[in-house]
Write an enzyme that holds these catalytic residues in place. Structure first.
Site, mmCIF file in Angstrom:
data_model
loop_
_atom_site.group_PDB
_atom_site.id
_atom_site.type_symbol
_atom_site.label_atom_id
_atom_site.label_comp_id
_atom_site.label_asym_id
_atom_site.label_seq_id
_atom_site.Cartn_x
_atom_site.Cartn_y
_atom_site.Cartn_z
ATOM 1 N N ARG A 62 61.106 -6.429 -14.439
ATOM 2 C CA ARG A 62 60.980 -5.023 -14.057
ATOM 3 C C ARG A 62 61.173 -4.902 -12.556
ATOM 4 O O ARG A 62 60.941 -5.841 -11.812
ATOM 5 C CB ARG A 62 59.585 -4.491 -14.425
ATOM 6 C CG ARG A 62 59.371 -4.236 -15.904
ATOM 7 C CD ARG A 62 57.959 -3.749 -16.176
ATOM 8 N NE ARG A 62 56.973 -4.629 -15.568
ATOM 9 C CZ ARG A 62 56.375 -4.416 -14.387
ATOM 10 N NH1 ARG A 62 56.590 -3.311 -13.717
ATOM 11 N NH2 ARG A 62 55.519 -5.282 -13.890
ATOM 12 N N LYS A 204 57.706 -0.791 -20.993
ATOM 13 C CA LYS A 204 56.659 -0.458 -20.024
ATOM 14 C C LYS A 204 56.740 0.996 -19.570
ATOM 15 O O LYS A 204 55.743 1.568 -19.145
ATOM 16 C CB LYS A 204 56.708 -1.399 -18.817
ATOM 17 C CG LYS A 204 56.301 -2.835 -19.147
ATOM 18 C CD LYS A 204 54.882 -2.942 -19.705
ATOM 19 C CE LYS A 204 54.441 -4.388 -19.842
ATOM 20 N NZ LYS A 204 53.183 -4.554 -20.591
ATOM 21 N N HIS A 224 45.711 -2.731 -21.436
ATOM 22 C CA HIS A 224 46.705 -3.817 -21.387
ATOM 23 C C HIS A 224 45.993 -5.080 -21.869
ATOM 24 O O HIS A 224 45.384 -5.790 -21.086
ATOM 25 C CB HIS A 224 47.187 -3.965 -19.935
ATOM 26 C CG HIS A 224 48.306 -4.946 -19.785
ATOM 27 N ND1 HIS A 224 48.516 -5.655 -18.625
ATOM 28 C CD2 HIS A 224 49.282 -5.338 -20.637
ATOM 29 C CE1 HIS A 224 49.575 -6.432 -18.783
ATOM 30 N NE2 HIS A 224 50.054 -6.263 -19.986
ATOM 31 N N SER A 242 49.407 -11.918 -16.644
ATOM 32 C CA SER A 242 50.371 -12.899 -17.118
ATOM 33 C C SER A 242 49.901 -14.324 -16.833
ATOM 34 O O SER A 242 49.428 -14.609 -15.727
ATOM 35 C CB SER A 242 51.665 -12.627 -16.354
ATOM 36 O OG SER A 242 52.716 -13.138 -17.067
ATOM 37 N N LYS A 246 46.430 -14.506 -22.740
ATOM 38 C CA LYS A 246 46.271 -13.372 -23.663
ATOM 39 C C LYS A 246 46.907 -13.618 -25.032
ATOM 40 O O LYS A 246 46.280 -13.463 -26.056
ATOM 41 C CB LYS A 246 46.957 -12.148 -23.038
ATOM 42 C CG LYS A 246 46.048 -11.019 -22.744
ATOM 43 C CD LYS A 246 46.678 -9.769 -22.177
ATOM 44 C CE LYS A 246 48.119 -9.547 -22.287
ATOM 45 N NZ LYS A 246 48.934 -9.355 -21.172
ATOM 46 N N THR A 247 48.182 -14.001 -24.995
ATOM 47 C CA THR A 247 48.904 -14.200 -26.263
ATOM 48 C C THR A 247 48.388 -15.445 -26.983
ATOM 49 O O THR A 247 48.139 -15.428 -28.189
ATOM 50 C CB THR A 247 50.425 -14.308 -25.990
ATOM 51 O OG1 THR A 247 50.823 -13.126 -25.290
ATOM 52 C CG2 THR A 247 51.221 -14.403 -27.269
ATOM 53 N N ASP A 261 49.597 -7.008 -26.656
ATOM 54 C CA ASP A 261 49.811 -6.513 -25.288
ATOM 55 C C ASP A 261 49.278 -5.124 -24.956
ATOM 56 O O ASP A 261 48.808 -4.899 -23.855
ATOM 57 C CB ASP A 261 51.311 -6.547 -24.980
ATOM 58 C CG ASP A 261 51.612 -6.455 -23.491
ATOM 59 O OD1 ASP A 261 50.916 -7.118 -22.706
ATOM 60 O OD2 ASP A 261 52.538 -5.727 -23.109
ATOM 61 N N ARG A 326 62.216 -14.620 -21.902
ATOM 62 C CA ARG A 326 61.372 -13.929 -22.881
ATOM 63 C C ARG A 326 62.003 -13.877 -24.260
ATOM 64 O O ARG A 326 63.199 -14.074 -24.423
ATOM 65 C CB ARG A 326 61.098 -12.489 -22.424
ATOM 66 C CG ARG A 326 60.121 -12.438 -21.270
ATOM 67 C CD ARG A 326 59.621 -11.036 -21.024
ATOM 68 N NE ARG A 326 58.647 -11.022 -19.955
ATOM 69 C CZ ARG A 326 57.343 -10.882 -20.138
ATOM 70 N NH1 ARG A 326 56.832 -10.743 -21.353
ATOM 71 N NH2 ARG A 326 56.514 -10.868 -19.114
#
Length: 545
Positions: A62, A204, A224, A242, A246-247, A261, A326
């Site tokens: 981004r 996003k 988030h 990041s 989390k994942t 997410d 990704r």
């Protein structure tokens, strides 16, 4: 490609109302069709197992400095304007919208109708018009997929126009920094993406829109975070920036994944996924470390900016295009998912941080004030670059664990979170997935199996009746015992050879927290401010003078 099989409903399928003229528009093509067109046009290639791999071009991430919100009656007094949320005038927006409409007119384009927000009460229709076929396939993966019947009478609330090939030739005149841009207009309900093919801008952009609409208009807290649910219906939420886990930590063979997410927490006490897919980092990916993500990379998924080593074989360790490689895939590529993707109030909330200073306890329990303070702070530490001699980690703060996507002042989200936590009687835990026994370069990374053991113990209620002690500097409550975790690890000071070195490093980190929090202090309640480190700021400053 014959698209006349799916007869579009002409009433809802008129693109001229968006100023798009003479287009050759493909509506809601299947992922297989979009993949075939992408390959045919030479815009991508297939891996050995038939997964599409594309390159997003100049932008492999981004571009936060080129993100704008239209400043008008809806936004001007609500938005937290500044570095994250930059304003642009309605006139400049109208000009750029007109330019994108002209640019897309006369071209072959791809239209996709989808929903965001899995809870039917909050569901919102989004129509996305893309210049590139694979951008459209990304939207298929990431948004919620309507049934044939729902497509029949689909009406969008928001419109996304995505034209990576359009760059504004005269950016300064129209309030831009450079030729590319990503802009939200809350009054017109239009998102524009120009000059960047990075797919995350679409995802996003809509996330940012929901982060404004849900709290302001619907009394829903947008988050988030990842979320999963156990067999007893007990939901857990994982916030984290990041690289904090989390994942990884929400993918648990004994629990169903709600999403990885973006979620909302409603006043009816429900947690729902915003999306219909996952967008995971694949740098250094192995089947061993991340089995769920690894196995989700199959036809239907899209790999971005990866490098091939042999014919059709991806080298996940090659970051020569970008570190930010990704994959996007529809959520049904994961086996163990909650359908539909929502569940009841959370019992436990985890704030994940990768503390490369080795200061924070591997697990600690937070009071409501501390929870709000750490939520607003959104702390993790970035490990220093690979240059010789640089070993000192760098603290990194991102408000609400998602500052780049939050249009409102962080305390608005934090107050909502506090209130919800107290009403639902949730336990909030700070989990350090970073270093122990010293900072990066001295200590070692906390083993994933220990972090998993701590989370499992919490989810099973095994820390409900253990004794806690308070951290002398951060005031956090550390359990004295946790099943399947070495007891000496639980108090980080025990793991350092020199206690004095630990104390001074902890004071240094506490000081970073205080400095970062200064910009929020004027809007924060006493309870939140008291949730910060216990070290008295002035006392500490005098030590340095």
């Amino acid at each position: 490609m014959e698209t006349f099989l799916k007869k579009p409903n002409m009433k809802t399928k008129d693109l001229t109302k968006y100023g798009l003229k003479d287009t050759n528009a493909h509506w809601n093509l299947s992922p297989e069709e979009l993949q075939a067109i992408t390959i045919e046009k030479g815009m991508g290639k297939e891996t050995a197992n038939g997964t599409l791999a594309i390159n997003t071009g100049k932008f492999t991430g981004r571009s936060p400095q080129d993100r704008f919100l239209v400043k008008d009656d809806y936004t001007k007094d609500r938005v937290w304007w500044g570095k994250t949320n930059k304003g642009i005038s309605p006139e400049n927006f109208d000009y750029l919208q007109g330019e994108i409409e002209k640019y897309l007119s006369g071209k072959e384009i791809f239209v996709r109708d989808g929903f965001v927000c899995a809870d039917p009460k909050y569901r919102m229709g989004v129509r996305t018009v893309t210049e590139l076929p694979w951008s459209n396939m990304f939207v298929y993966n990431m948004f919620l997929r309507p049934s044939e019947e729902e497509l029949e009478n689909f009406e969008e609330e928001w419109l996304v126009l995505c034209a990576p090939g359009y760059e504004c030739p005269d950016p300064k005149t129209y309030g831009l920094r450079q030729g590319n841009f990503s802009i939200l207009n809350f009054t017109k309900k239009i998102a524009l993406v120009g000059g960047s093919a990075y797919t995350g801008e679409i995802k996003k952009g809509i996330f940012s829109a929901l982060n404004m609409i849900l709290p302001v208009d619907k009394n829903v807290l947008p988050m988030h975070c990842s979320a999963n649910v156990g067999e007893e219906g007990d939901t857990a939420i994982f916030f984290g920036l990041s690289g904090t886990g989390k994942t990884t930590l929400s993918a648990d063979p004994n629990r169903k994944l709600i999403g990885d997410d973006e979620h909302g927490w409603t006043s009816e006490n429900r947690i729902f996924n915003f999306e219909g897919g996952c967008y995971a980092k694949v740098i250094d990916l192995t089947e061993e470390k991340e089995p769920d993500i690894y196995r989700a990379i199959r036809p239907g998924a899209i790999l971005e900016n990866v490098v091939f080593k042999d014919i059709g074989e991806v080298d996940y360790f090659d970051s020569s295009i970008t570190q930010n490689t990704r994959v996007s895939y529809p959520i049904y590529h994961i086996d163990n998912i909650q359908k539909p993707s929502y569940a009841d109030n959370p019992k436990n909330i985890f704030f994940l941080t990768c503390d490369a200073f080795g200061v924070l306890p591997p697990v600690s329990k937070l009071t409501p004030g501390q929870a709000a303070y750490h939520f607003i702070s959104g702390y993790t530490a970035k490990v220093a670059g690979t240059e010789a001699g640089i070993t000192e980690p760098v603290p990194s703060f991102s408000a609400c664990f998602g500052e780049p996507f939050m249009p409102l002042h962080p305390t608005v989200y934090a107050e909502m979170l506090s209130k919800k936590m107290q009403e639902a009687g949730v336990n909030v835990w700070l989990v350090n997935t970073g270093w122990s026994g010293g900072p990066y370069g001295v200590g070692s990374r906390i083993k994933l199996k220990y972090t998993r053991a701590m989370i499992t113990a919490i989810l099973k209620g095994e820390l409900d009746n253990v004794d806690f002690e308070q951290h002398p500097i951060f005031g956090l409550h550390m359990p004295k015992y946790c099943p399947n975790v070495p007891t000496e690890m639980l108090d980080p000071m025990n793991t350092w050879l020199q206690k004095g070195a630990y104390i001074s490093k902890a004071i240094q980190l506490a000081h970073s927290f205080h400095l970062n929090f200064e910009k929020f202090a004027s809007e924060a309640s006493d309870q939140i401010i008291e949730g910060g480190p216990l070290i008295d700021e002035h006392h500490h400053l005098n030590d340095h003078v």
